[in-house]
Design a protein around this motif. Structure first.
Motif, PDB file in Angstrom:
ATOM      1  N   ALA A 149      82.276  30.169  39.606  1.00 60.46           N
ATOM      2  CA  ALA A 149      82.535  29.512  39.017  1.00 60.46           C
ATOM      3  C   ALA A 149      83.054  29.604  37.438  1.00 60.46           C
ATOM      4  CB  ALA A 149      82.008  27.594  39.291  1.00 60.46           C
ATOM      5  N   GLY A 150      82.787  30.949  37.905  1.00 62.18           N
ATOM      6  CA  GLY A 150      83.191  31.747  36.181  1.00 62.18           C
ATOM      7  C   GLY A 150      82.032  31.278  35.583  1.00 62.18           C
ATOM      8  N   VAL A 151      82.778  30.543  34.008  1.00 62.68           N
ATOM      9  CA  VAL A 151      81.719  30.459  32.614  1.00 62.68           C
ATOM     10  C   VAL A 151      81.037  28.829  33.380  1.00 62.68           C
ATOM     11  CG1 VAL A 151      82.796  31.975  31.491  1.00 62.68           C
ATOM     12  CG2 VAL A 151      83.387  28.815  32.155  1.00 62.68           C
ATOM     13  N   TRP A 152      81.599  28.321  34.018  1.00 63.52           N
ATOM     14  CA  TRP A 152      80.863  26.279  34.609  1.00 63.52           C
ATOM     15  C   TRP A 152      79.480  27.180  36.068  1.00 63.52           C
ATOM     16  CZ3 TRP A 152      86.013  27.292  34.289  1.00 63.52           C
ATOM     17  CH2 TRP A 152      86.738  27.052  32.502  1.00 63.52           C
ATOM     18  N   THR A 153      79.201  28.301  36.360  1.00 61.84           N
ATOM     19  CA  THR A 153      78.354  28.967  37.213  1.00 61.84           C
ATOM     20  C   THR A 153      77.011  28.001  37.248  1.00 61.84           C
ATOM     21  OG1 THR A 153      79.927  30.713  37.639  1.00 61.84           O
ATOM     22  CG2 THR A 153      77.443  30.742  38.834  1.00 61.84           C
ATOM     23  N   HIS A 154      76.744  27.835  35.539  1.00 56.82           N
ATOM     24  CA  HIS A 154      75.527  27.874  35.178  1.00 56.82           C
ATOM     25  C   HIS A 154      75.707  25.979  35.537  1.00 56.82           C
ATOM     26  CE1 HIS A 154      71.726  27.425  33.303  1.00 56.82           C
ATOM     27  NE2 HIS A 154      72.175  26.122  32.197  1.00 56.82           N
ATOM     28  N   LEU A 186      68.777  25.573  40.437  1.00 58.18           N
ATOM     29  CA  LEU A 186      69.112  27.098  40.185  1.00 58.18           C
ATOM     30  C   LEU A 186      69.298  27.605  37.886  1.00 58.18           C
ATOM     31  CD1 LEU A 186      70.923  28.360  42.472  1.00 58.18           C
ATOM     32  CD2 LEU A 186      68.579  28.733  42.561  1.00 58.18           C
ATOM     33  N   ASP A 187      68.724  27.844  38.050  1.00 60.30           N
ATOM     34  CA  ASP A 187      69.213  28.235  36.494  1.00 60.30           C
ATOM     35  C   ASP A 187      70.277  30.226  36.251  1.00 60.30           C
ATOM     36  OD1 ASP A 187      69.117  28.848  33.571  1.00 60.30           O
ATOM     37  OD2 ASP A 187      66.945  29.104  33.437  1.00 60.30           O
ATOM     38  N   ILE A 188      70.753  29.479  36.052  1.00 59.64           N
ATOM     39  CA  ILE A 188      71.998  31.079  36.426  1.00 59.64           C
ATOM     40  C   ILE A 188      72.360  31.601  34.791  1.00 59.64           C
ATOM     41  CG2 ILE A 188      74.582  32.444  37.630  1.00 59.64           C
ATOM     42  CD1 ILE A 188      73.826  30.210  40.398  1.00 59.64           C
ATOM     43  N   PRO A 189      71.623  32.099  35.007  1.00 61.66           N
ATOM     44  CA  PRO A 189      71.881  32.997  33.493  1.00 61.66           C
ATOM     45  C   PRO A 189      73.773  33.201  32.942  1.00 61.66           C
ATOM     46  CG  PRO A 189      70.942  34.664  34.584  1.00 61.66           C
ATOM     47  CD  PRO A 189      71.020  33.667  35.606  1.00 61.66           C
ATOM     48  N   VAL A 190      74.556  32.516  32.789  1.00 63.01           N
ATOM     49  CA  VAL A 190      75.857  32.861  32.635  1.00 63.01           C
ATOM     50  C   VAL A 190      76.427  31.972  31.694  1.00 63.01           C
ATOM     51  CG1 VAL A 190      78.132  32.717  33.826  1.00 63.01           C
ATOM     52  CG2 VAL A 190      76.706  33.528  34.613  1.00 63.01           C
ATOM     53  N   SER A 243      93.522  31.898  23.979  1.00 61.56           N
ATOM     54  CA  SER A 243      91.838  32.360  23.610  1.00 61.56           C
ATOM     55  C   SER A 243      91.171  32.212  25.154  1.00 61.56           C
ATOM     56  CB  SER A 243      90.553  32.188  23.124  1.00 61.56           C
ATOM     57  OG  SER A 243      90.458  30.495  23.371  1.00 61.56           O
ATOM     58  N   GLY A 244      90.530  32.542  25.736  1.00 61.63           N
ATOM     59  CA  GLY A 244      89.333  32.694  27.364  1.00 61.63           C
ATOM     60  C   GLY A 244      88.449  32.529  27.025  1.00 61.63           C
ATOM     61  N   LEU A 245      87.632  31.738  27.998  1.00 62.14           N
ATOM     62  CA  LEU A 245      85.656  32.747  27.939  1.00 62.14           C
ATOM     63  C   LEU A 245      85.992  33.437  28.816  1.00 62.14           C
ATOM     64  CD1 LEU A 245      85.489  28.749  28.204  1.00 62.14           C
ATOM     65  CD2 LEU A 245      85.402  29.505  26.451  1.00 62.14           C
ATOM     66  N   ARG A 246      85.435  34.796  28.084  1.00 62.86           N
ATOM     67  CA  ARG A 246      84.365  35.617  29.587  1.00 62.86           C
ATOM     68  C   ARG A 246      83.476  34.983  30.062  1.00 62.86           C
ATOM     69  NH1 ARG A 246      85.353  38.664  25.028  1.00 62.86           N
ATOM     70  NH2 ARG A 246      86.694  40.522  24.970  1.00 62.86           N
ATOM     71  N   VAL A 247      83.393  35.463  31.064  1.00 58.66           N
ATOM     72  CA  VAL A 247      81.638  34.584  31.956  1.00 58.66           C
ATOM     73  C   VAL A 247      80.808  35.498  31.712  1.00 58.66           C
ATOM     74  CG1 VAL A 247      81.452  34.381  34.533  1.00 58.66           C
ATOM     75  CG2 VAL A 247      83.826  34.087  34.136  1.00 58.66           C
ATOM     76  N   MET A 248      79.985  35.647  30.924  1.00 57.95           N
ATOM     77  CA  MET A 248      79.273  36.554  30.465  1.00 57.95           C
ATOM     78  C   MET A 248      77.570  36.200  31.509  1.00 57.95           C
ATOM     79  SD  MET A 248      78.994  39.531  29.119  1.00 57.95           S
ATOM     80  CE  MET A 248      80.140  39.553  27.942  1.00 57.95           C
ATOM     81  N   PRO A 249      77.485  36.968  32.208  1.00 62.60           N
ATOM     82  CA  PRO A 249      75.826  37.243  32.568  1.00 62.60           C
ATOM     83  C   PRO A 249      74.521  37.463  31.481  1.00 62.60           C
ATOM     84  CG  PRO A 249      77.245  38.019  33.752  1.00 62.60           C
ATOM     85  CD  PRO A 249      77.683  37.968  32.988  1.00 62.60           C
ATOM     86  N   LYS A 250      73.354  36.929  31.484  1.00 60.04           N
ATOM     87  CA  LYS A 250      72.302  37.403  29.930  1.00 60.04           C
ATOM     88  C   LYS A 250      72.571  38.766  29.947  1.00 60.04           C
ATOM     89  CE  LYS A 250      68.343  35.830  29.137  1.00 60.04           C
ATOM     90  NZ  LYS A 250      67.240  35.833  29.878  1.00 60.04           N
ATOM     91  N   TYR A 255      75.668  32.410  48.157  1.00 58.95           N
ATOM     92  CA  TYR A 255      75.660  33.377  47.553  1.00 58.95           C
ATOM     93  C   TYR A 255      76.302  33.529  46.346  1.00 58.95           C
ATOM     94  CZ  TYR A 255      75.894  34.864  52.398  1.00 58.95           C
ATOM     95  OH  TYR A 255      75.452  34.914  53.519  1.00 58.95           O
ATOM     96  N   ILE A 256      76.456  34.333  45.093  1.00 63.26           N
ATOM     97  CA  ILE A 256      76.898  34.500  44.256  1.00 63.26           C
ATOM     98  C   ILE A 256      77.916  34.932  43.959  1.00 63.26           C
ATOM     99  CG2 ILE A 256      74.718  35.029  42.822  1.00 63.26           C
ATOM    100  CD1 ILE A 256      75.306  33.132  40.752  1.00 63.26           C
ATOM    101  N   ALA A 257      79.000  34.884  42.431  1.00 60.84           N
ATOM    102  CA  ALA A 257      79.436  36.169  42.181  1.00 60.84           C
ATOM    103  C   ALA A 257      80.311  35.827  41.150  1.00 60.84           C
ATOM    104  CB  ALA A 257      81.230  36.911  43.551  1.00 60.84           C
ATOM    105  N   ALA A 258      79.874  35.886  40.180  1.00 63.66           N
ATOM    106  CA  ALA A 258      79.437  35.389  38.452  1.00 63.66           C
ATOM    107  C   ALA A 258      79.966  37.382  37.764  1.00 63.66           C
ATOM    108  CB  ALA A 258      78.387  34.725  38.248  1.00 63.66           C
ATOM    109  N   MET A 259      81.086  37.000  37.120  1.00 61.03           N
ATOM    110  CA  MET A 259      80.681  38.656  35.908  1.00 61.03           C
ATOM    111  C   MET A 259      82.319  38.321  35.066  1.00 61.03           C
ATOM    112  SD  MET A 259      81.811  40.397  39.417  1.00 61.03           S
ATOM    113  CE  MET A 259      81.283  39.385  40.356  1.00 61.03           C
ATOM    114  N   HIS A 260      81.791  39.144  34.122  1.00 52.87           N
ATOM    115  CA  HIS A 260      83.012  39.549  33.293  1.00 52.87           C
ATOM    116  C   HIS A 260      84.261  40.474  33.998  1.00 52.87           C
ATOM    117  CE1 HIS A 260      82.267  42.979  31.467  1.00 52.87           C
ATOM    118  NE2 HIS A 260      80.524  42.947  31.475  1.00 52.87           N
TER     119      HIS A 260
END
Lengths: 357, 352, 109
Positions: free
Chosen positions: A201-206, A214-218, A294-301, A317-322
């Motif tokens: 879910a990109g930036v909404w994965t958290h 879960l506390d997904i650090p994105v 402007s766009g929102l980068r999906v930024m893991p911690k 499963y998870i797939a979250a990344m810039h």
């Protein structure tokens, strides 16, 4: 009444749709993608869309990006034209210290097979005459390029649908529960159950992760880009910071701002980026800017992809990344390998969410 | 640069707002993209009616001159031939005159950026010679250029019929006004009878099937609801489209002003309260931007927005200003609720 | 309306293109814009916003009030880069990716 699927993918952007497509190549049905809006309304549709490798560090991350980039060479044959062009990437530099930095980058990336040439001034100007003559040199790699992100996601979706994938648009997931080996995914438009669940879910994965405790650090990091009117083709390479698209528009800039979910743009950015553009390509002075976005980068911690199974909850499963554009063919391939075979063709332990524990 | 009230748009509503602010001793700056003030009034040659008392009997361009003239005794700053292009992060406005970006900080804004004409689409609408009705008026009255020799008007609003009459008066052969619905949309009886005097037919229930020609308009193909299946060819060299008007939204969009849909006010427009103030509190909305209306409505909403901007600067109102506003509101109600009751009702519902 | 009628003249997008985006599931002007490029040209939807929104509403059997307004972006008029750069501090929002690259130095992350 609930509807049953084998696999539900939450988020239909470049990563989610990439996974849906790759998975559908080996498992033709039982796949559902749920998107809270329409794909491309988030990060995937607001990007310069470089397929970019050569400055990705450390080298193990560069190598990972390289594998994904190599897959682009085949992708258009499978899903149709995505306007991918391996232009080659150039990072110009304007000071002598940077030359040293460039050389050590070239050495370090060579260990994993990423070929980087450190060009001197004449060499870089010969390749890309539009560059400022104040340039002292550049790193150059043939591996980099760019793609049309709208075509890419559209073609992923179309190919996935042809393979039998179902899409739910404008349907927000509101709750997720795991019961007796099944995920119960509650959405605004009803309940879905599935065996496998993919969080993309990109930036909404958290936010989605919280539904599973879960506390997904994105978090989102804003990037603003501005675009010129179409210009006659004059730039051949993807430059560090700007590129000319196939329709002639030049896309400029990639700010990094902590601004939460605020997607506004500002004249501060536009003015500063205009200066940046002129320093790089002086001939752009007369080119008109027609819009910015402007766009929102999906930024893991720690800024590296979070990819793979989530331990403790089976079949999650998870797939979250810039850099999702660059990485989508590989992320799609690896997650579908995990789901269909239970293992991946290259090791991905490094990208496990467990590293944050 | 700095000012107290920055007015975006130097048309009738912006000028009326400026008068209310400047005459009360506050600083005001007007930005307009044109080289002259007056906005769309500059090509209006008809007498503006109805209009509040001090302006009765004036033709459009004369009303513009009057609104400009009465500002002369005040130190109003003007930035003509400057375009508002956006906002800086601190909320100041960026304005460009073609050389650099001027940064203007203001305590509040009156956004009086007007309305744009909506297009209508049919095969061939992109051919040279197809234009909006307003563009034809600018050509004739401002540029003294004829849009063509023989033309057709598509749409029958007050504005379309008024301009059709003006085209006739300067010797252009308008072969007809086509209206897809079953009635003339113009509401002003005087405008309708003025057109009827010319003998130009209004073809009801008639649609443009296509416009064609090699490189420019040559033929219009019409179909009539009265005679299904029959299509008629007309030889013309220009076609005017009256697709109605809609508030220009770009400034509000980048100022983060919430928008709301009101069909009778021209579709989407910024939300505003009884002070013509956007939810984004330093922004007042005036003129066609606050809902498509008649010229009287444009001037009056400008004046009301101007006084409310003064209240905003002074952190409260004063009795004299309140009664002045009341007079303007009463005028606005009188005129809008008789001319265009649906506009008045929509405005009331919009303000909530 | 004839399927081949152009609705966005800057990008030459037709009624049929809009219909194809809508059939893929697009619901708003912005959705359709991203799939077709309508409204992305020089006029930035100033000419086509209304008609395309109405077309989407018609195709979706919704009212015009249900089709939200696309994001409208700065600069509100096309402005040359040289003009945008003049008078602006050159402090940059943009850092080069080369500067940000950290070559391996023995330590693995």
């Amino acid at each position: 009444m609930s509807r049953e699927y084998e696999t539900v993918i939450i988020g239909g952007g470049v990563i989610g749709s990439g996974i849906a497509y790759h998975l559908s190549e080996s498992k033709s049905d039982g796949i559902l993608v749920i998107d809270k809006n329409f794909p491309l309304s988030g990060s995937s549709g607001s990007t310069q869309a470089w397929v970019w490798v050569h400055t990705k560090t450390p080298s193990w991350y560069g190598e990972f990006s390289m594998y994904s980039s190599e897959l682009y060479g085949y992708l258009h044959r499978k899903i149709g034209d995505i306007e991918f062009i391996r232009t080659g990437g150039i990072c110009p530099f304007f000071s002598e210290n940077e030359r040293e930095h460039a050389k050590s980058l070239a050495e370090s990336q060579a260990q994993v097979g990423i070929e980087i040439q450190v060009l001197d001034r004449d060499e870089v100007l010969a390749r890309e005459p539009a560059l400022s003559d104040k340039v002292l040199g550049a790193t150059y790699s043939r591996i980099d390029g760019n793609v049309n992100p709208m075509r890419l996601v559209e073609q992923y979706m179309k190919a996935a649908k042809i393979n039998g994938v179902t899409y739910e648009y404008y349907n927000k997931v509101t709750d997720i529960e795991k019961k007796q080996g099944s995920f119960l995914v509650t959405t605004e438009k009803g309940l879905f159950t599935c065996k496998n669940l993919v969080l993309s879910a990109g930036v909404w994965t958290h936010e989605v992760g919280k539904m599973l405790g879960l506390d997904i650090p994105v978090h989102p990091v804003r990037g603003q880009v501005m675009i010129t009117e179409p210009l006659a083709p004059f730039m051949k390479y993807t430059l560090d910071g700007l590129r000319q698209a196939s329709n002639g528009e030049v896309l400029i800039g990639y700010s990094r701002e902590e601004a939460g979910f605020d997607r506004s743009t500002s004249l501060d950015f536009i003015g500063s980026t205009a200066n940046f553009a002129l320093a790089l390509v002086p001939d752009l002075a007369k080119a008109k800017i027609v819009r910015s976005f402007s766009g929102l980068r999906v930024m893991p911690k720690d800024e590296f992809p979070i990819l793979g199974p989530i331990p403790g909850i089976e079949n999650l499963y998870i797939a979250a990344m810039h850099s999702g554009i660059t990485l989508s063919p590989l992320a799609g391939t690896l997650i579908s390998e995990l789901i269909t075979e239970g293992e991946t063709s290259i090791p991905i332990e490094r990208y496990s969410i467990t590293r944050f524990a | 640069m700095e000012t107290e009230v920055l007015i975006l748009g130097g048309g009738p509503s912006g000028l009326a707002a400026a008068y209310e602010v400047a005459s009360r001793g506050h600083g005001v700056m007007i930005v307009d993209e044109a080289w002259a003030l007056g906005g769309q009034l500059r090509q209006q040659t008809q007498i503006i009616d109805p209009i509040p008392a001090p302006f009765t009997g004036l033709r459009g361009f004369q009303l513009a001159e009057t609104l400009v003239e009465r500002l002369k005794e005040f130190p109003v700053e003007y930035l003509l031939k400057h375009e508002f292009i956006g906002l800086f992060a601190d909320g100041s406005a960026g304005v460009s005159g073609g050389e650099k970006i001027l940064r203007i900080s203001a305590k509040c804004f009156v956004v009086a950026t007007g309305a744009a004409e909506s297009a209508r689409h049919f095969p061939g609408w992109t051919l040279p010679g197809v234009m909006t009705i307003g563009a034809a008026q600018i050509l004739i009255n401002r540029e003294r250029i004829y849009p063509g020799k023989t033309g057709l008007v598509v749409g029958s609003s007050d504005m379309a019929l008024e301009i059709t009459r003006q085209m006739h008066d300067v010797g252009i052969n308008v072969i007809g006004v086509v209206e897809p619905t079953s009635q003339i949309l113009a509401k002003d009886g005087k405008i309708v009878s003025s057109l009827q005097e010319t003998g130009i037919p209004v073809l009801l229930q008639t649609e443009v099937v296509a416009v064609s020609g090699s490189g420019k308009v040559e033929t219009v193909l019409l179909s009539s609801g009265n005679k299904p299946g029959v299509e008629t060819d007309c030889q013309v060299d220009f076609v005017c489209i009256d697709g109605g008007r809609h508030p220009i939204l770009e400034p509000f969009s980048i100022m983060n002003c919430p928008l709301r849909y009101e069909k009778e006010l021209g579709g989407w427009l910024p939300s505003y309260n009884g002070k013509l103030q956007s939810t984004n509190s330093g922004i007042f909305v005036a003129g066609q931007a606050a809902g498509v209306t008649c010229q009287a409505g444009v001037v009056l909403t400008g004046a009301i927005a101007g006084i409310n901007a003064v209240d905003y600067l002074e952190n409260g109102t004063a009795e004299a200003r309140e009664s002045c506003k009341q007079v303007y509101w009463d005028e606005l109600k009188r005129i809008e609720s008789t001319q265009t009751p649906e506009v008045w009702q929509a405005r009331m519902s919009h303000m909530g | 309306m004839d399927k081949s009628t152009i609705v966005c003249r800057c990008e030459e997008i037709t009624v049929e293109d809009i219909a194809s985006a809508v059939s893929q599931g697009a619901e708003t002007f912005d959705d359709v814009k991203r799939l077709t490029r309508c409204g992305m040209g020089l006029c930035q939807a100033k000419t086509c916003r209304i008609v395309i929104s109405e077309l989407i509403a018609e195709m979706k059997a919704k009212s015009a009030a249900d089709i939200s307004v696309p994001r409208l972006r700065m600069p509100l008029r096309p402005v040359p880069i040289g003009v945008l750069a003049a008078n602006t501090a050159s402090g940059s929002f943009v850092r080069s990716t080369l500067a940000e690259a950290e070559p391996d130095e023995g330590q693995e992350k």
